[in-house]
Design an enzyme around this catalytic site. Structure first.
Site, PDB file in Angstrom:
ATOM      1  N   HIS A  92      -5.055  -2.596  -0.274  1.00 52.12           N
ATOM      2  CA  HIS A  92      -5.774  -3.147  -1.419  1.00 52.12           C
ATOM      3  C   HIS A  92      -6.277  -4.566  -1.167  1.00 52.12           C
ATOM      4  CE1 HIS A  92      -4.656   0.422  -3.619  1.00 52.12           C
ATOM      5  NE2 HIS A  92      -5.593   0.077  -4.478  1.00 52.12           N
ATOM      6  N   ASP A 156      -0.396  -7.785 -11.567  1.00 48.70           N
ATOM      7  CA  ASP A 156      -1.003  -7.070 -12.703  1.00 48.70           C
ATOM      8  C   ASP A 156      -1.087  -5.576 -12.421  1.00 48.70           C
ATOM      9  OD1 ASP A 156      -1.353  -9.522 -13.777  1.00 48.70           O
ATOM     10  OD2 ASP A 156      -3.512  -9.614 -13.465  1.00 48.70           O
ATOM     11  N   GLU A 267      -1.216 -14.955 -19.543  1.00 47.22           N
ATOM     12  CA  GLU A 267      -2.436 -14.926 -18.725  1.00 47.22           C
ATOM     13  C   GLU A 267      -3.601 -15.335 -19.623  1.00 47.22           C
ATOM     14  OE1 GLU A 267      -3.376 -11.727 -16.134  1.00 47.22           O
ATOM     15  OE2 GLU A 267      -1.426 -11.749 -15.135  1.00 47.22           O
TER      16      GLU A 267
HETATM   17  P1  FAD Z   1      -2.507  -4.477   2.281  1.00 47.02           P
HETATM   18  O1  FAD Z   1      -3.854  -4.761   1.763  1.00 47.02           O
HETATM   19  O2  FAD Z   1      -2.301  -3.172   2.917  1.00 47.02           O
HETATM   20  O3  FAD Z   1      -2.052  -5.649   3.265  1.00 47.02           O
HETATM   21  C1  FAD Z   1      -2.229  -6.998   2.909  1.00 47.02           C
HETATM   22  C2  FAD Z   1      -1.738  -7.913   4.035  1.00 47.02           C
HETATM   23  O4  FAD Z   1      -0.337  -7.803   4.150  1.00 47.02           O
HETATM   24  C3  FAD Z   1      -2.299  -7.553   5.401  1.00 47.02           C
HETATM   25  O5  FAD Z   1      -2.433  -8.741   6.143  1.00 47.02           O
HETATM   26  C4  FAD Z   1      -1.219  -6.695   5.998  1.00 47.02           C
HETATM   27  O6  FAD Z   1      -1.241  -6.699   7.414  1.00 47.02           O
HETATM   28  C5  FAD Z   1       0.031  -7.346   5.446  1.00 47.02           C
HETATM   29  N1  FAD Z   1       1.139  -6.413   5.260  1.00 47.02           N
HETATM   30  C6  FAD Z   1       1.153  -5.265   4.545  1.00 47.02           C
HETATM   31  N2  FAD Z   1       2.380  -4.720   4.596  1.00 47.02           N
HETATM   32  C7  FAD Z   1       3.147  -5.533   5.352  1.00 47.02           C
HETATM   33  C8  FAD Z   1       4.496  -5.508   5.782  1.00 47.02           C
HETATM   34  N3  FAD Z   1       5.317  -4.533   5.435  1.00 47.02           N
HETATM   35  N4  FAD Z   1       4.948  -6.502   6.581  1.00 47.02           N
HETATM   36  C9  FAD Z   1       4.123  -7.524   6.946  1.00 47.02           C
HETATM   37  N5  FAD Z   1       2.840  -7.589   6.588  1.00 47.02           N
HETATM   38  C10 FAD Z   1       2.350  -6.611   5.786  1.00 47.02           C
HETATM   39  N6  FAD Z   1      -2.285  -9.793  -6.243  1.00 47.02           N
HETATM   40  C11 FAD Z   1      -1.528 -10.587  -6.999  1.00 47.02           C
HETATM   41  O7  FAD Z   1      -0.832 -11.462  -6.490  1.00 47.02           O
HETATM   42  N7  FAD Z   1      -1.501 -10.437  -8.364  1.00 47.02           N
HETATM   43  C12 FAD Z   1      -2.198  -9.469  -8.991  1.00 47.02           C
HETATM   44  O8  FAD Z   1      -2.146  -9.355 -10.206  1.00 47.02           O
HETATM   45  C13 FAD Z   1      -3.002  -8.603  -8.218  1.00 47.02           C
HETATM   46  N8  FAD Z   1      -3.704  -7.617  -8.795  1.00 47.02           N
HETATM   47  C14 FAD Z   1      -4.447  -6.784  -8.021  1.00 47.02           C
HETATM   48  C15 FAD Z   1      -5.164  -5.759  -8.628  1.00 47.02           C
HETATM   49  C16 FAD Z   1      -5.911  -4.889  -7.876  1.00 47.02           C
HETATM   50  C17 FAD Z   1      -6.668  -3.773  -8.537  1.00 47.02           C
HETATM   51  C18 FAD Z   1      -5.994  -5.081  -6.472  1.00 47.02           C
HETATM   52  C19 FAD Z   1      -6.845  -4.181  -5.628  1.00 47.02           C
HETATM   53  C20 FAD Z   1      -5.310  -6.111  -5.853  1.00 47.02           C
HETATM   54  C21 FAD Z   1      -4.530  -6.973  -6.614  1.00 47.02           C
HETATM   55  N9  FAD Z   1      -3.806  -8.018  -6.048  1.00 47.02           N
HETATM   56  C22 FAD Z   1      -3.028  -8.819  -6.818  1.00 47.02           C
HETATM   57  C23 FAD Z   1      -3.920  -8.311  -4.612  1.00 47.02           C
HETATM   58  C24 FAD Z   1      -2.799  -7.699  -3.811  1.00 47.02           C
HETATM   59  O9  FAD Z   1      -1.578  -8.325  -4.088  1.00 47.02           O
HETATM   60  C25 FAD Z   1      -3.052  -7.881  -2.329  1.00 47.02           C
HETATM   61  O10 FAD Z   1      -4.298  -7.384  -1.967  1.00 47.02           O
HETATM   62  C26 FAD Z   1      -1.973  -7.189  -1.532  1.00 47.02           C
HETATM   63  O11 FAD Z   1      -2.125  -7.518  -0.197  1.00 47.02           O
HETATM   64  C27 FAD Z   1      -2.105  -5.717  -1.705  1.00 47.02           C
HETATM   65  O12 FAD Z   1      -0.987  -5.058  -1.197  1.00 47.02           O
HETATM   66  P2  FAD Z   1      -1.220  -3.860  -0.230  1.00 47.02           P
HETATM   67  O13 FAD Z   1       0.054  -3.130  -0.180  1.00 47.02           O
HETATM   68  O14 FAD Z   1      -2.423  -3.094  -0.574  1.00 47.02           O
HETATM   69  O15 FAD Z   1      -1.433  -4.682   1.134  1.00 47.02           O
END
Ligand code: FAD
Length: 520
Positions: A92, A156, A267
């Site tokens: 994400h 969120d 918020e």
């Molecule tokens: P990914 O996108 O898969 O990875 C993100 C980063 O983390 C990459 O650099 C990846 O290499 C690294 N990573 C992933 N897993 C690991 C692991 N196990 N060990 C080490 N590194 C790792 N963020 C907020 O803080 N607050 C919010 O309210 C919020 N709302 C959101 C709402 C939506 C609809 C979306 C799409 C995103 C939102 N986000 C929010 C952002 C979100 O927290 C970040 O994009 C987060 O990285 C998403 O987690 P993911 O599991 O998809 O990670």
């Protein structure tokens, strides 16, 4: 990437890679033992942003932490290898942060799901959950609620992985009270860039613990996290109050976050047009009777909405309605524009999934998301708001603009997350999320490119003039990353050379290149 892998055994794959010219980065065959590397998938080369599409050479779907350790130790042992590795949570990110062009993407959701609750309620000790890092926060919530418990700090949206948000910070309306998610972790299990398996906490291997939290996937792959839990409320009073004046809006927000004993979530967002009023209300089950005058294109009028919540802890001496009434008396919102509903704690935390369903129905979920999130010092929030109005045009903006205050003392400066550098007297800072969507039907490649250029300029101006810092952001070059980290750069770079000395991890962030190969 045209080459398709037909093999599943990695040593066969490496042999192929060695022979095939596009894979110049692998100079000699390596033995990964019994690891299965798989051919790339569409998922592994895309993310929520739909802006960057980098195809990896292969995908690892680990069945255990040993698989990850084996991969990283084998790569690290070969000093000639240029293969990079990215952990991918739920994908994400916005700008390809979990991608690895020509490298290996480790899909963390395939790690067996482990969620062990340690319920210490009534024992005067902290309850916690040990959870595998590929778990989604929605899964964490469902499991902990079975025990009447829940984590304290959220995002969120809950369809994000534990490892993904802990690699950034993890913020939401509870951050003012408990700090970001990274402040609510007791212990981590991490595989470092060298493939070493390390358990770390504030007291054990603390340098790795602090590095990894907010560390953008640069220092190790988190395999497990120990998350603090607290007693979960059953119900939540969820309130929205509207403002036509920015100063009153922020004054009331700061008032609310100064009442952590009564208020559980704060918020706020900007109401730019009919669309933003409507789309932000999808998840709110109350009937909002606010019919604002948005002015004209030449002279637009904008509004602001504070969203806050009070938990019902079912304690006899606390009447939630009375608490809300008390709070509302101290607020200065527009007359009669105060709406309150009662919802279950689960529905409150999962509120964004209602918006997801609605956007999916309209075909507006799988679109480009040129999102920009910034931490803004309180001293610059008014100037930032004015800059923002020059950057966006209210009548055609599609999306949401979140604005809410955070308290700096809830963040641990030893961790890797970057905050604005402000005077120690500035207690508050703000997070502003410009969560814009751009449908490919109306915004082609050229339009998206312009939008991103414009955004880059805006972000740079906000950094230079106001000292704002990007959150979840992308920087165009390692030089810009250095500027972003500013005083914290040396520590970040030193930690990199300690925990991922061959610069294998996190290429999608574009922070480091292996100095050994820098000129070639
Ligand atoms: P990914 O996108 O898969 O990875 C993100 C980063 O983390 C990459 O650099 C990846 O290499 C690294 N990573 C992933 N897993 C690991 C692991 N196990 N060990 C080490 N590194 C790792 N963020 C907020 O803080 N607050 C919010 O309210 C919020 N709302 C959101 C709402 C939506 C609809 C979306 C799409 C995103 C939102 N986000 C929010 C952002 C979100 O927290 C970040 O994009 C987060 O990285 C998403 O987690 P993911 O599991 O998809 O990670």
């Amino acid at each position: 990437m045209e080459f398709i892998f037909l093999c599943s055994r990695v040593n066969v794959l490496i042999l192929l890679l060695t022979l095939c010219s596009p894979y110049k980065f692998i100079q000699s065959p390596m033995d990964f033992g019994p690891l299965n590397l798989l051919q790339t998938t569409y998922e592994s080369s895309r993310d929520f942003g739909r802006i960057v599409f980098n195809t990896p050479a292969a995908v690892l779907r680990p069945q255990s932490k040993t698989d990850i350790s084996l991969l990283l130790s084998s790569l690290s042992a070969s000093s000639l290898s240029r293969v990079t590795v990215s952990a991918r949570g739920a994908g994400h990110s916005i700008h390809g942060q979990a991608q690895a062009v020509d490298g290996i993407v480790v899909e963390m959701e395939s790690l067996p799901l482990e969620m062990d609750i340690h319920n210490r309620e009534g024992k005067n000790e902290i309850s916690f959950m040990d959870v595998s890092s590929g778990a989604l926060w929605i899964e964490v919530l469902k499991e902990s609620l079975k025990f009447g418990l829940a984590p304290r700090s959220w995002t969120d949206y809950l369809h994000l992985t534990v490892g993904g948000t802990l690699s950034n910070a993890g913020i939401s309306g509870q951050t003012f009270k408990f700090g970001p998610q990274i402040s609510n972790v007791l212990q981590l299990e991490v595989v470092t860039g060298q493939g070493e398996f390390v358990t770390c906490s504030r007291s054990e291997n603390s340098e790795l613990f602090y590095s990894v939290l907010g560390g953008l996937g640069q220092f190790g792959i988190i395999t497990k996290a120990r998350i603090i839990l607290q007693k979960a409320p059953e119900k939540v009073k969820w309130i929205r109050a509207f403002y036509n004046d920015f100063d009153t809006f922020t004054k009331d927000q700061e008032l609310l976050v100064s009442m952590p004993d009564s208020v559980d979530y704060v918020e706020g967002f900007k109401v730019l047009n009919e669309q933003s009023l409507h789309s932000s209300s999808v998840g709110f089950p109350g009937n909002i009777g606010f019919l604002p005058d948005f002015g004209t294109k030449e002279k637009p009028k904008v509004y602001f909405c504070i969203e806050f919540a009070v938990h019902d802890y079912q304690l006899e001496h606390i009447n939630v309605d009375e608490v809300v009434r008390d709070i509302s008396r101290q607020m200065s919102c527009m007359q009669a524009q105060f709406y309150s509903v009662e919802v279950s704690y689960f529905d409150f935390l999962d509120r964004v999934s209602m918006e997801e369903i609605s956007l999916r129905k309209k075909g507006l979920w799988d679109v480009h998301h040129p999102w920009l999130n910034m931490f803004v010092p309180k001293s610059g929030i008014v100037e930032f708001k004015e800059l923002l109005m020059e950057y966006i045009s209210p009548d055609d903006f599609m999306g949401l603009i979140l604005i809410y205050p955070l308290l700096r003392d809830k963040w641990d400066g030893n961790m890797s997350a970057v905050l604005p550098e402000v005077g120690s007297t500035d207690r508050f800072m703000y997070v502003v999320g410009v969560l814009q969507s751009a449908s490919p039907d109306t915004c082609n490649h050229h339009c998206l490119h312009n939008l991103l250029q414009h955004q880059r300029l805006f972000a740079q101006t906000a950094c230079d003039r106001i000292g704002a810092k990007q959150y979840l952001g992308h920087q165009p070059s390692p030089f810009h990353w250095r500027q972003h980290f500013s005083q914290r750069w040396d520590r970040f770079a030193r930690r990199k050379s300690q925990f991922d000395r061959n610069y294998i991890l996190g290429p999608g962030q574009g922070i480091f290149t292996n100095p050994q190969f820098a000129s070639s």
